[in-house]
Design a protein around this motif. Sequence first.
Motif: not given
Length: 333
Positions: A251-258
């Motif tokens: 998730x972090x690799x694709x879109x950063x920290x959410x």
Amino acid sequence: MAHLINKLKKQQKNADIRVVILLAIFLLMIVILSLSAGEIWLWPNQWTSEPAQMFIGQIRLPRMLAVIAIGAALAVTGAIMQALFENPLAEPGLLGISNGAGVAVVLTVLLSSGITHYWLISTSAIIGALVLTSVLLYFARSKHLNNSSLLLVGVALGVISGACMTWMVYMSSNLDLRQLLYWMMGSFSGVDWRQFGLVMVSLPFLLWAICQGKTLNYLSLGRLQAYQLGFSPQKWRLTLIIVSGVLIGFSVAIAGAISFVGLVIPHILRLSGLTDNRILLPGCALAGALGLLIADLLSRLLMANAEIPIGVITATLGAPIFIFLLIRNHQWR
């Protein structure tokens, strides 16, 4: 008496299934809206046109699929962590795991020539998430911390990781690294078919995690009862934490920290009556995808010719919703 209990169980199961079906229907509606919305609106009757093939096929469709996968992953990992750490506030962002993955990504970019090596970035994000998770497990087991202390350790680790990222970005003259700071706020703006491979690789982990409701039910019975049923709590806790770390890393690799998706979504569903983890986890997957897709729509549409980081949207919406739920259910004490 037994007949009455069975009847109540059946009614509860039917109510749970209705909630899941409603979530699926709402998700389908938002999917159609997400594909249609943008600076140029293209409704379903226009999807066969030439502009639609470019805007929908090349831009909106891969982005929408990534949002659905990551929203589901964040909500499911949030529910799993709340069960494993036996703490309703446990969540990938709050425990510092997302920031740990972010530090690994920033360090990888700092040491490499750019941010186009998606597989290298995803691997480093997974390693960073697993390292932070392992540190939390170390404190939980060797230092015998209670749940509240463990949560505070996770928050502190997240703050330290965030500070490390800020220092690395501030001290670097690498333009790609400075652009990465915007991405770490949470953004799907650069997602296209090149990242779809990461989404596909994360799907088996996600589907496996969704199917572990029975395992979480066993773990909730306690260690002794689980052993008596021939179930190994240690083995399954470790496996679930590793899979959760892998999903957070992707998730972090694709879109950063959410943030807040993994915290708020499981609570909303539990308050809606979904207490059985066998139903809760699929419900979290649907609700997480739905919630993040709505946030993505807002990030694209709120400002003309600009995009708000989706992490800002989820934090802005998630915090008030969570406070409202706490007040409504008198859970402050």
